[in-house]
Motif scaffolding. Structure first.
Motif, mmCIF file in Angstrom:
data_model
loop_
_atom_site.group_PDB
_atom_site.id
_atom_site.type_symbol
_atom_site.label_atom_id
_atom_site.label_comp_id
_atom_site.label_asym_id
_atom_site.label_seq_id
_atom_site.Cartn_x
_atom_site.Cartn_y
_atom_site.Cartn_z
ATOM 1 N N GLN A 49 -30.323 24.364 74.521
ATOM 2 C CA GLN A 49 -30.897 25.339 73.598
ATOM 3 C C GLN A 49 -32.366 25.580 73.927
ATOM 4 N N LEU A 50 -32.753 26.861 73.964
ATOM 5 C CA LEU A 50 -34.129 27.205 74.241
ATOM 6 C C LEU A 50 -35.003 26.899 73.026
ATOM 7 N N PRO A 51 -36.107 26.164 73.192
ATOM 8 C CA PRO A 51 -37.027 25.943 72.071
ATOM 9 C C PRO A 51 -37.834 27.212 71.819
ATOM 10 N N PRO A 52 -38.330 27.415 70.602
ATOM 11 C CA PRO A 52 -39.180 28.578 70.351
ATOM 12 C C PRO A 52 -40.531 28.416 71.040
ATOM 13 N N ALA A 53 -41.198 29.543 71.289
ATOM 14 C CA ALA A 53 -42.567 29.490 71.804
ATOM 15 C C ALA A 53 -43.433 28.753 70.797
ATOM 16 N N GLN A 54 -44.252 27.821 71.295
ATOM 17 C CA GLN A 54 -45.042 27.008 70.366
ATOM 18 C C GLN A 54 -46.171 26.301 71.087
ATOM 19 N N LEU A 55 -47.208 26.008 70.318
ATOM 20 C CA LEU A 55 -48.304 25.162 70.782
ATOM 21 C C LEU A 55 -48.109 23.799 70.145
ATOM 22 N N LYS A 56 -47.918 22.792 70.986
ATOM 23 C CA LYS A 56 -47.590 21.451 70.478
ATOM 24 C C LYS A 56 -48.420 20.416 71.220
ATOM 25 N N ASP A 57 -49.197 19.685 70.477
ATOM 26 C CA ASP A 57 -50.031 18.624 71.048
ATOM 27 C C ASP A 57 -50.866 19.127 72.226
ATOM 28 N N GLY A 58 -51.412 20.306 72.073
ATOM 29 C CA GLY A 58 -52.289 20.873 73.093
ATOM 30 C C GLY A 58 -51.573 21.557 74.244
ATOM 31 N N TRP A 59 -50.243 21.545 74.226
ATOM 32 C CA TRP A 59 -49.464 22.177 75.295
ATOM 33 C C TRP A 59 -48.759 23.426 74.769
ATOM 34 N N MET A 60 -48.815 24.501 75.546
ATOM 35 C CA MET A 60 -48.116 25.734 75.214
ATOM 36 C C MET A 60 -46.774 25.737 75.925
ATOM 37 N N ILE A 61 -45.712 25.963 75.154
ATOM 38 C CA ILE A 61 -44.345 25.952 75.687
ATOM 39 C C ILE A 61 -43.700 27.293 75.374
ATOM 40 N N GLU A 62 -43.107 27.917 76.394
ATOM 41 C CA GLU A 62 -42.419 29.193 76.195
ATOM 42 C C GLU A 62 -41.135 29.216 77.019
ATOM 43 N N PRO A 63 -40.028 29.619 76.424
ATOM 44 C CA PRO A 63 -38.813 29.851 77.214
ATOM 45 C C PRO A 63 -38.977 31.113 78.044
ATOM 46 N N VAL A 64 -38.438 31.079 79.233
ATOM 47 C CA VAL A 64 -38.533 32.231 80.128
ATOM 48 C C VAL A 64 -37.395 33.194 79.843
ATOM 49 N N GLN A 65 -37.728 34.459 79.733
ATOM 50 C CA GLN A 65 -36.700 35.480 79.543
ATOM 51 C C GLN A 65 -35.790 35.507 80.764
ATOM 52 N N PRO A 66 -34.481 35.375 80.580
ATOM 53 C CA PRO A 66 -33.572 35.383 81.733
ATOM 54 C C PRO A 66 -33.688 36.690 82.516
ATOM 55 N N GLU A 67 -33.382 36.615 83.799
ATOM 56 C CA GLU A 67 -33.370 37.831 84.606
ATOM 57 C C GLU A 67 -32.318 38.789 84.051
ATOM 58 N N ASP A 68 -32.548 40.078 84.297
ATOM 59 C CA ASP A 68 -31.635 41.088 83.762
ATOM 60 C C ASP A 68 -30.189 40.784 84.145
ATOM 61 N N GLN A 69 -29.309 40.887 83.164
ATOM 62 C CA GLN A 69 -27.887 40.662 83.384
ATOM 63 C C GLN A 69 -27.170 41.999 83.579
ATOM 64 N N ASP A 70 -26.201 41.996 84.457
ATOM 65 C CA ASP A 70 -25.401 43.200 84.694
ATOM 66 C C ASP A 70 -24.303 43.309 83.644
#
Length: 307
Positions: free
Chosen positions: A129-150
């Motif tokens: 499961q992708l975590p939400p974008a968030q700033l946690k303990d000084g670290w920025m975490i973002e899920p990457v948008q998947p490449e375009d699907q056909d």
């Protein structure tokens, strides 16, 4: 989500790019954590909510030479009606840095990586499961948008047209629309949709990408069956068929006769969409769009190791 492909394309077109992202939000703000814009010398794309905050940070980005984190109280500092505060991260990218980004989760912050971040990454890997974008303990975490699907839509009738009308607004997809003749498509096909007229649609299916999603809804049951057979032979990421329980029961028997295993046949979804919404073409399309959106909220099979 972190639009890695969009950032790379912007670097290729404009050179140096500053990506400005909302890292965290306290109280009321125009946009959520993870909302981002790209800024270059002569322009920008995306939005962090408009207004004074966006104007100020876009101007600052054009002068920025190294990554910067900043905090803004929207009311006192900028005179905006929102009463909250945001923490912003502005990062300078060239093409090499953009291409070096992971394909699934982007995590960055001061070394060493905290144990909390390592645990979050491990949980994401184990649970898919992708975590939400968030700033946690000084670290920025973002899920990457998947490449375009056909997505291949087979059939240009009422449901096919509704699917194109809805899915063309859903980011992250490339639409290919196939039917037996050019006259079956509407006069005005939306931009970004590729139409393919072909007399023999099952033969065309052999040329579709193996990782594509397929939606089968032609005007003839024999064509639908031929497409199911061809796609089971070809391979696919997902395949949906419009139809009733009776139609699907008959198709299952005929596909088994054609040599397909039960577990293979069960990969085809029939009917498509959400039956509880009804049979109106646009309601079917909304159900399909919702299920496709859900499928993008999981970690891709290859998860980068960031620890």
């Amino acid at each position: 989500m972190f639009d890695r492909a969009g950032l790379i394309a912007a670097c290729e077109a404009h050179g140096r790019i500053v990506r400005v992202v909302i890292a965290s939000v306290q109280g009321s703000a125009p946009r959520e954590a993870g909302a981002a814009m790209l800024v270059w010398d002569s322009g920008q794309s995306g939005t962090i909510g408009g207004g004074a905050l966006e104007f100020e940070l876009a101007a600052a980005a054009r002068e920025l030479r190294q990554d910067r984190r900043s905090r803004h109280a929207l009311g006192p500092d900028l005179g905006q009606c929102c009463g909250g505060a945001v923490e912003m991260l502005s990062e300078v990218y060239d093409l090499n840095r953009a291409r070096a980004l992971p394909h699934d989760l982007v995590a960055r912050g001061p070394d060493p990586m905290p144990l909390s971040i390592k645990r979050l990454m491990k949980a994401a890997r184990n649970q898919g499961q992708l975590p939400p974008a968030q700033l946690k303990d000084g670290w920025m975490i973002e899920p990457v948008q998947p490449e375009d699907q056909d997505i291949w839509i087979w059939g240009a009738g009422h449901v096919g047209r509704a699917l194109v009308d809805v899915l063309r607004h859903v980011p992250g997809h490339r639409l290919t629309w196939a039917d037996t003749g050019a006259e079956r498509f509407p006069r005005n096909v939306p931009d970004g949709v590729t139409t393919v007229p072909a007399i023999d649609l099952p033969a065309l299916a052999a040329h579709a990408p193996e990782a594509a999603h397929h939606l089968i809804l032609t005007y003839a049951h024999d064509i639908d069956l031929g497409l199911c057979h061809a796609l089971l032979t070809r391979g696919f990421t997902s395949c949906g068929l419009i139809g009733s329980a009776t139609k699907w029961a008959r198709f299952r028997k005929r596909l088994a006769t054609l040599g397909h295993r039960v577990d293979e046949i069960d990969r085809i979804t029939c009917p498509i969409g959400d039956p509880s919404l009804g049979k109106d073409p646009h309601l079917i399309a909304i159900g399909v769009a919702y299920r496709l959106a859900q499928s993008t909220q999981t970690i891709p099979r290859r998860l980068e190791t960031l620890a």
